[in-house]
Design a protein around this motif. Sequence first.
Motif, PDB file in Angstrom:
ATOM      1  N   ALA A  56      79.349 -12.334  34.295  1.00 45.62           N
ATOM      2  CA  ALA A  56      78.150 -12.646  33.509  1.00 45.62           C
ATOM      3  C   ALA A  56      76.924 -12.142  34.263  1.00 45.62           C
ATOM      4  CB  ALA A  56      78.057 -14.146  33.266  1.00 45.62           C
ATOM      5  N   PHE A  57      75.838 -11.919  33.535  1.00 47.38           N
ATOM      6  CA  PHE A  57      74.622 -11.404  34.178  1.00 47.38           C
ATOM      7  C   PHE A  57      73.400 -11.895  33.411  1.00 47.38           C
ATOM      8  CE2 PHE A  57      76.161  -8.376  31.065  1.00 47.38           C
ATOM      9  CZ  PHE A  57      75.030  -7.996  30.363  1.00 47.38           C
ATOM     10  N   VAL A  58      72.264 -11.851  34.072  1.00 41.71           N
ATOM     11  CA  VAL A  58      70.998 -12.204  33.428  1.00 41.71           C
ATOM     12  C   VAL A  58      70.234 -10.922  33.143  1.00 41.71           C
ATOM     13  CG1 VAL A  58      68.737 -13.277  33.750  1.00 41.71           C
ATOM     14  CG2 VAL A  58      70.812 -14.507  34.409  1.00 41.71           C
ATOM     15  N   ARG A  59      69.867 -10.748  31.875  1.00 41.24           N
ATOM     16  CA  ARG A  59      69.103  -9.572  31.466  1.00 41.24           C
ATOM     17  C   ARG A  59      67.652  -9.958  31.262  1.00 41.24           C
ATOM     18  NH1 ARG A  59      71.189  -7.786  26.131  1.00 41.24           N
ATOM     19  NH2 ARG A  59      69.723  -9.345  25.377  1.00 41.24           N
ATOM     20  N   HIS A  60      66.748  -9.171  31.827  1.00 36.82           N
ATOM     21  CA  HIS A  60      65.308  -9.411  31.679  1.00 36.82           C
ATOM     22  C   HIS A  60      64.732  -8.362  30.727  1.00 36.82           C
ATOM     23  CE1 HIS A  60      65.109 -12.255  35.115  1.00 36.82           C
ATOM     24  NE2 HIS A  60      66.078 -11.499  35.605  1.00 36.82           N
ATOM     25  N   ASP A  61      64.074  -8.826  29.661  1.00 36.51           N
ATOM     26  CA  ASP A  61      63.411  -7.912  28.742  1.00 36.51           C
ATOM     27  C   ASP A  61      62.264  -8.646  28.066  1.00 36.51           C
ATOM     28  OD1 ASP A  61      64.667  -9.529  26.836  1.00 36.51           O
ATOM     29  OD2 ASP A  61      66.288  -8.103  26.460  1.00 36.51           O
ATOM     30  N   ALA A  62      61.782  -8.126  26.942  1.00 33.98           N
ATOM     31  CA  ALA A  62      60.633  -8.736  26.266  1.00 33.98           C
ATOM     32  C   ALA A  62      60.919 -10.159  25.800  1.00 33.98           C
ATOM     33  CB  ALA A  62      60.201  -7.870  25.084  1.00 33.98           C
ATOM     34  N   ALA A  63      62.192 -10.482  25.603  1.00 33.58           N
ATOM     35  CA  ALA A  63      62.574 -11.833  25.171  1.00 33.58           C
ATOM     36  C   ALA A  63      62.586 -12.819  26.327  1.00 33.58           C
ATOM     37  CB  ALA A  63      63.952 -11.791  24.511  1.00 33.58           C
ATOM     38  N   GLY A  64      62.326 -12.329  27.526  1.00 36.93           N
ATOM     39  CA  GLY A  64      62.406 -13.178  28.715  1.00 36.93           C
ATOM     40  C   GLY A  64      63.689 -12.880  29.460  1.00 36.93           C
ATOM     41  N   ALA A  65      64.336 -13.917  29.937  1.00 37.31           N
ATOM     42  CA  ALA A  65      65.609 -13.749  30.654  1.00 37.31           C
ATOM     43  C   ALA A  65      66.714 -14.430  29.848  1.00 37.31           C
ATOM     44  CB  ALA A  65      65.512 -14.345  32.049  1.00 37.31           C
ATOM     45  N   THR A  66      67.818 -13.718  29.699  1.00 37.75           N
ATOM     46  CA  THR A  66      68.945 -14.221  28.903  1.00 37.75           C
ATOM     47  C   THR A  66      70.227 -14.107  29.708  1.00 37.75           C
ATOM     48  OG1 THR A  66      67.855 -13.419  26.880  1.00 37.75           O
ATOM     49  CG2 THR A  66      70.187 -14.004  26.720  1.00 37.75           C
ATOM     50  N   LEU A  67      70.992 -15.189  29.756  1.00 41.97           N
ATOM     51  CA  LEU A  67      72.303 -15.158  30.386  1.00 41.97           C
ATOM     52  C   LEU A  67      73.279 -14.485  29.418  1.00 41.97           C
ATOM     53  CD1 LEU A  67      74.428 -15.973  32.538  1.00 41.97           C
ATOM     54  CD2 LEU A  67      74.625 -18.180  31.340  1.00 41.97           C
ATOM     55  N   CYS A  68      73.852 -13.349  29.826  1.00 37.71           N
ATOM     56  CA  CYS A  68      74.779 -12.596  28.979  1.00 37.71           C
ATOM     57  C   CYS A  68      76.204 -12.794  29.484  1.00 37.71           C
ATOM     58  CB  CYS A  68      74.431 -11.111  28.989  1.00 37.71           C
ATOM     59  SG  CYS A  68      72.791 -10.741  28.336  1.00 37.71           S
ATOM     60  N   ILE A  69      77.072 -13.268  28.614  1.00 41.10           N
ATOM     61  CA  ILE A  69      78.466 -13.557  28.960  1.00 41.10           C
ATOM     62  C   ILE A  69      79.355 -12.563  28.221  1.00 41.10           C
ATOM     63  CG2 ILE A  69      80.279 -15.317  28.914  1.00 41.10           C
ATOM     64  CD1 ILE A  69      77.835 -17.343  28.590  1.00 41.10           C
ATOM     65  N   PRO A  70      79.951 -11.595  28.929  1.00 38.75           N
ATOM     66  CA  PRO A  70      80.834 -10.623  28.253  1.00 38.75           C
ATOM     67  C   PRO A  70      82.020 -11.326  27.595  1.00 38.75           C
ATOM     68  CG  PRO A  70      80.252  -9.861  30.455  1.00 38.75           C
ATOM     69  CD  PRO A  70      79.802 -11.292  30.362  1.00 38.75           C
ATOM     70  N   THR A  71      82.252 -11.009  26.340  1.00 39.94           N
ATOM     71  CA  THR A  71      83.310 -11.698  25.586  1.00 39.94           C
ATOM     72  C   THR A  71      84.095 -10.738  24.710  1.00 39.94           C
ATOM     73  OG1 THR A  71      81.741 -12.184  23.802  1.00 39.94           O
ATOM     74  CG2 THR A  71      82.062 -13.902  25.442  1.00 39.94           C
ATOM     75  N   ALA A  72      85.282 -11.206  24.320  1.00 42.13           N
ATOM     76  CA  ALA A  72      86.068 -10.551  23.276  1.00 42.13           C
ATOM     77  C   ALA A  72      85.716 -11.210  21.946  1.00 42.13           C
ATOM     78  CB  ALA A  72      87.558 -10.702  23.573  1.00 42.13           C
ATOM     79  N   PHE A  73      86.044 -10.540  20.835  1.00 43.28           N
ATOM     80  CA  PHE A  73      85.659 -11.033  19.506  1.00 43.28           C
ATOM     81  C   PHE A  73      86.850 -10.862  18.566  1.00 43.28           C
ATOM     82  CE2 PHE A  73      83.245  -9.884  15.421  1.00 43.28           C
ATOM     83  CZ  PHE A  73      83.056 -11.212  15.063  1.00 43.28           C
ATOM     84  N   CYS A  74      87.310 -11.955  17.999  1.00 46.55           N
ATOM     85  CA  CYS A  74      88.454 -11.891  17.085  1.00 46.55           C
ATOM     86  C   CYS A  74      88.208 -12.775  15.866  1.00 46.55           C
ATOM     87  CB  CYS A  74      89.751 -12.298  17.788  1.00 46.55           C
ATOM     88  SG  CYS A  74      89.749 -13.986  18.407  1.00 46.55           S
ATOM     89  N   SER A  75      89.020 -12.572  14.850  1.00 40.69           N
ATOM     90  CA  SER A  75      88.863 -13.320  13.610  1.00 40.69           C
ATOM     91  C   SER A  75      89.512 -14.690  13.723  1.00 40.69           C
ATOM     92  CB  SER A  75      89.492 -12.548  12.445  1.00 40.69           C
ATOM     93  OG  SER A  75      90.903 -12.629  12.521  1.00 40.69           O
ATOM     94  N   TYR A  76      89.267 -15.518  12.713  1.00 46.61           N
ATOM     95  CA  TYR A  76      89.847 -16.864  12.642  1.00 46.61           C
ATOM     96  C   TYR A  76      91.369 -16.811  12.662  1.00 46.61           C
ATOM     97  CZ  TYR A  76      90.858 -21.510  10.688  1.00 46.61           C
ATOM     98  OH  TYR A  76      91.349 -22.782  10.477  1.00 46.61           O
TER      99      TYR A  76
END
Length: 703
Positions: A137-157
Motif C-alpha cells: 500500500a502507498f500514500v499518494r499526494h495530489d490535489a485531493a490531498g493524501a490518499t491511502l491506496c491499497i492495491p486490490t484485485a476485482f471480481c464479481s459477486y
Amino acid sequence: MSDVINVAEIFGEDVFNDTVMQSRLPKKVYKDLKRMIQEGQELDLATADVIAHEMKEWAIEKGATHYTHWFQPLTGVTAEKHDSFISAPMENGKVLMNFSGKELIKGEPDASSFPSGGLRATFEARGYTAWDCTSPAFVRHDAAGATLCIPTAFCSYTGEALDQKTPLLRSMQAINEQSLRLLRLFGNTTAKKVIPSVGPEQEYFLVDAEKFMQRKDLIYTGRTLFGAMPPKGQELDDHYFGTIRQRIAGFMKNVNEELWRVGVTAKTQHNEVAPAQHELAPIYAECNVAVDHNHLVMQTLKRVACQHGMKCLLHEKPFAGVNGSGKHNNWSITTDDGKNLLDPGKTPHENLQFLLVLTCVLKAVDDHAALLRESAADPGNDHRLGANEAPPAIISVFLGEQLEDVLEQIIETGSATHSLKGGVLETGVDTLPDLVKDATDRNRTSPFAFTGNKFEFRMVGSRDSIASPNIVLNTIVAEAFSEACDVLEKADDFDKALSELITKYATEHKKIIFNGDGYSDNWVEEAEKRGLPNIKSMVEAIPALEDEKTIKVFEQFHVFTEAELRSRVEIKYENYAKVINIEAKTMIDMASKQIIPAIIKYTKTLADTVVAVKAAGVDASVQAEALAEVSELLKEAKEALATLIKVTDEAATKEEGEEQAKFFKFTVFPAMEALRAPVDKLEMIVDKEAWPMPSYGDLMFEV
C-alpha cells in the motif's frame, strides 16, 4: 541548496513497505503476515485488524484523510473509490478515525458500470475488491490531498475476474508451481518460490498544454487525426539521446521524485527517436508489483505534465510520419534465492537447465504465437506494429549468434560442444580502454528478443497495461514447463531424456527463431513459408482468445475460465468499435466545424485577390492556380467527409461485437484515411494564419 534531494532518504517514504511493517507491527503479526505472503495463506480478521490500524495511523501521519481500494478493471486504466477514515459522530460532536481489517481486506465497489463482457447484467451490481498484500500500500499526494491506496484485485459477486490483477496473480502462481517442478528435477531443493520479474520501458510524448487544447483530436482521442509532416522530423536522429531541454528536465525531475517516494525504481530517462518523445525505465520488480508501478508511472507522467504546462501523450501513434510509442516488456523468472532461470552462464552449451528453459520458452512462443500477438493488440498499436519503427506483427524470437549456434549444434548432433565467445573490442585509441564485447549483438526489429538474461517483448503498446502480455507469458511458459516435467519425471534415464527433449524442442520450434531484419519484405515472405501467423490488426488478433488451445491452457492452469475468456473477446471487439467510432466522429466534427469553414474562408480571400490583381491589369494566373488547387482539394475533402458520415452512421446499425468491429476496421477506418489525405495536402498550401489548429511543427518542436 533547497533543490538538492537525497534519493536514498526519500525512496519509499510513502510506501507501507516491509521496513515500515517491521517497525510498526507487533512481531507476531508481522511474522504471520510474512508467512501468509510467502505461503499464500488467507489472513485472519484479528490479524487484519491490527495491520489496518497501523496502516491507518501511518497514513494519517502522512496527511491521509481517505483510503481507496486501487484496482484495474477491464477499462485499461485504474479505478478507485475514496472513503474517509471518519466513523459515526460521537455524542460530543467529535468523530473517530477508524479503519478495520474488514475494510482493508475487502471492498464493494459497484460493478455494474465496468466492462464485463456479459459476465454480469447491468442490474447485477455487486463486485468485490480484495487486498493484494504482495503489492505494498502507498500514500499518494495530489490535489485531493493524501490518499491511502491499497492495491486490490476485482471480481464479481459470482467469482469471475473483472480485472487484470486476478488473472495475473493466477498466472504467477502457475509459473511458480511448474518452475519449482523443473528445479527439483535438477536437484534444487532450497528454492521455495519462483517469481516472474518485469521491467517495462515506458515511452511517451510531451506537448504544450495550450497547443494541445486547440486540437480536438488530441483531446478526444489522444492522437492527431489530421496533420502534415513539418520540414524536419526525425531524419537526423539528433533527438535520440540528445541533450534534454530544461523544461523537460524539470518535468523529469519532478516525475522521478514522485515515483521514488511511492517506491517506483525510476532508473533511466532519455530523449527518444521522435521529436518531443521520451522514455522512462525502472529496475525490475515482481510481476504484479511491476504492473502496479507501471500504472503509477503513466498516471504520474500525466499529472506532472499538467503541472508544467504540458500534456503527456501515451497513445501508440500520436503523430503520423514519426515513430510511435511502445512499452518494452522485459521478462525473466527468478528464484527466491536470487537465481535467474534465464541466465545462460559463461558456457551456455554446458548449462542444461538453461537450455531446457530456453527451448521451453521457444515452444511456448511458437505454440501460442497468435495469443501472444493478441496480448499486445490495441487500436493504437495497429498504427505502430510493422511500420519500420516497431516490431513487425509477426511473432519471432531473436536469440543472437551465440545461442543460435548452440541450438544448431544440438539440432544437428544432439549435443553442443562449445559456445561462441565475445572477445575484445579494440577502440584504436590509446587513451580509451579496450571493451569486453558481448557474444551477441542486439536486434531492435525483433518482437521477442533474448537480451542476456531476459526476454524483451517489444510489441506492447505505450498506454496499455502490461498485465495482459505477462499473463500470457507466465501461463504459456508454465504449460511448456509442465509438459517437459511430465516427460522427465517419468524417465528412467534422466540425462538421456533431458538431452532428447532439448533436441526435440529445438528442432520442432526452430522456425520461430529469426535473427535477421524484421522490417524487410523478405522476412514477411520467409515467415509465411515457415507458417508463422502475420496478424496485422487488433480485430484480426482477437479470435486467438477463444481458440481451443487458448481455452485449454488457461483453464488447465486456472488463469481464465472459458466464460472469462469469451467475455474479454466481447469487451475487446466493443472497445475497438468505440475507439474508431470516437475517432471518426471527431474527424467529422473537426472537418465540419473547423477545417472546411476555414478553407472556404481562405478561398474567398484567394478569389478576392484574383479579382483585384486582374483589375489592376496584372497576370493573375499564379493566384488563380492556387485557388483552383485549393478548391479541388476542398471538393475532395467535402466528398470524403460525406462518405465518412454515411459509413459511420451505417456502423451504428451493425450487430455489436465482431461484425461491427470489422465494419469499423475495413470500412470506416479507410474512409477516415480518405478524408485525412486531402486535408493534409491543404495544410501544406493554405496560409498558416488561416489554418484553424496548431501544426505538427508547433506541437513537436515548440515544447
